[in-house]
Design a protein around this motif. Sequence first.
Motif, PDB file in Angstrom:
ATOM      1  N   ARG A 119       0.822  -1.209   0.000  1.00 30.98           N
ATOM      2  CA  ARG A 119       0.000   0.000   0.000  1.00 30.98           C
ATOM      3  C   ARG A 119       0.855   1.257   0.000  1.00 30.98           C
ATOM      4  NH1 ARG A 119      -3.436  -0.155   4.832  1.00 30.98           N
ATOM      5  NH2 ARG A 119      -2.279  -1.962   5.524  1.00 30.98           N
ATOM      6  N   MET A 120       1.972   1.235   0.731  1.00 27.35           N
ATOM      7  CA  MET A 120       2.859   2.401   0.770  1.00 27.35           C
ATOM      8  C   MET A 120       3.551   2.599  -0.578  1.00 27.35           C
ATOM      9  SD  MET A 120       2.454   3.841   3.630  1.00 27.35           S
ATOM     10  CE  MET A 120       0.760   3.287   3.661  1.00 27.35           C
ATOM     11  N   TYR A 152       8.014  13.584  -3.008  1.00 28.04           N
ATOM     12  CA  TYR A 152       9.011  13.530  -1.934  1.00 28.04           C
ATOM     13  C   TYR A 152       8.911  14.746  -1.019  1.00 28.04           C
ATOM     14  CZ  TYR A 152      10.870   9.782  -4.760  1.00 28.04           C
ATOM     15  OH  TYR A 152      11.007   8.619  -5.460  1.00 28.04           O
ATOM     16  N   ASN A 153       7.852  14.807  -0.228  1.00 30.16           N
ATOM     17  CA  ASN A 153       7.683  15.894   0.736  1.00 30.16           C
ATOM     18  C   ASN A 153       6.820  15.422   1.905  1.00 30.16           C
ATOM     19  OD1 ASN A 153       4.953  16.100  -0.063  1.00 30.16           O
ATOM     20  ND2 ASN A 153       5.496  17.524  -1.690  1.00 30.16           N
ATOM     21  N   ALA A 154       6.664  16.293   2.885  1.00 33.14           N
ATOM     22  CA  ALA A 154       5.915  15.938   4.095  1.00 33.14           C
ATOM     23  C   ALA A 154       4.453  15.652   3.787  1.00 33.14           C
ATOM     24  CB  ALA A 154       6.039  17.051   5.129  1.00 33.14           C
ATOM     25  N   ASN A 155       3.864  16.362   2.830  1.00 30.63           N
ATOM     26  CA  ASN A 155       2.455  16.139   2.500  1.00 30.63           C
ATOM     27  C   ASN A 155       2.215  14.726   1.962  1.00 30.63           C
ATOM     28  OD1 ASN A 155       1.748  18.744   3.258  1.00 30.63           O
ATOM     29  ND2 ASN A 155       2.205  19.553   1.228  1.00 30.63           N
ATOM     30  N   ALA A 156       3.128  14.245   1.142  1.00 30.75           N
ATOM     31  CA  ALA A 156       3.001  12.883   0.616  1.00 30.75           C
ATOM     32  C   ALA A 156       3.140  11.859   1.741  1.00 30.75           C
ATOM     33  CB  ALA A 156       4.053  12.639  -0.461  1.00 30.75           C
ATOM     34  N   VAL A 157       4.039  12.115   2.682  1.00 27.38           N
ATOM     35  CA  VAL A 157       4.218  11.213   3.823  1.00 27.38           C
ATOM     36  C   VAL A 157       2.957  11.198   4.674  1.00 27.38           C
ATOM     37  CG1 VAL A 157       5.535  10.834   5.946  1.00 27.38           C
ATOM     38  CG2 VAL A 157       6.716  11.476   3.850  1.00 27.38           C
ATOM     39  N   ILE A 158       2.398  12.375   4.936  1.00 24.38           N
ATOM     40  CA  ILE A 158       1.170  12.465   5.739  1.00 24.38           C
ATOM     41  C   ILE A 158       0.020  11.737   5.040  1.00 24.38           C
ATOM     42  CG2 ILE A 158      -0.597  14.076   6.573  1.00 24.38           C
ATOM     43  CD1 ILE A 158       1.734  16.045   7.133  1.00 24.38           C
ATOM     44  N   LEU A 159      -0.118  11.942   3.747  1.00 30.17           N
ATOM     45  CA  LEU A 159      -1.186  11.286   2.985  1.00 30.17           C
ATOM     46  C   LEU A 159      -1.044   9.764   3.027  1.00 30.17           C
ATOM     47  CD1 LEU A 159      -3.586  11.581   0.979  1.00 30.17           C
ATOM     48  CD2 LEU A 159      -1.870  11.594  -0.843  1.00 30.17           C
ATOM     49  N   ALA A 160       0.151   9.266   2.779  1.00 31.32           N
ATOM     50  CA  ALA A 160       0.371   7.816   2.744  1.00 31.32           C
ATOM     51  C   ALA A 160       0.186   7.192   4.130  1.00 31.32           C
ATOM     52  CB  ALA A 160       1.765   7.513   2.200  1.00 31.32           C
ATOM     53  N   LEU A 161       0.722   7.836   5.160  1.00 33.42           N
ATOM     54  CA  LEU A 161       0.569   7.270   6.505  1.00 33.42           C
ATOM     55  C   LEU A 161      -0.872   7.333   7.003  1.00 33.42           C
ATOM     56  CD1 LEU A 161       3.809   8.528   8.290  1.00 33.42           C
ATOM     57  CD2 LEU A 161       3.250   6.190   7.582  1.00 33.42           C
TER      58      LEU A 161
END
Length: 165
Positions: A119-120, A152-161
């Motif tokens: 999923r990640m 490759y940014n914080a928004n993508a990390v927040i969305l995926a997590l």
Amino acid sequence: MISASKNNIKGWRLLGTPFVFALLLLLGPLLLMLTLSFWTQDYLTLDRTFTLNNYKEALTHPVYQMLFKRSLFISLSVTFLTVLIAFPVAYYISFYGGSRKTLWIFLVTIPFWTSYLLRMFLWKVILGYNGVLNSLLLWLEFITEPLTMILYNANAVILALTHGW
């Protein structure tokens, strides 16, 4: 009364063995990591002299402070968004699901049948330079070339997590 006592002992023995095993598997690495945090390392040599320099550097170095702040921001954002999404769904299922509660719970849990790692990685396929989102935006002619800033940014990390949890 004697049989209840024997059942109690059997129950504790059945529960105790996996509990002690799990405790050792969790506690062992944590204690090792805590011990290593008080030692220093110079490439391949480990100096086992007790020191607080690692903690001093982690708390005073600007790069580590920035990383701590970013990690805290991301974890709080993911927690907030997860609760914001999950609470209304759980509330609806709990109070308005009626005879279809089982179906709703089944539908909510289907994504968890897929591997977390898969999923990640799929978010990279969606948000990538030649990914689904860029392809859609190009096809709709909202953009003239693929966006490089969406993966490759914080928004993508927040969305995926948030999706993962």
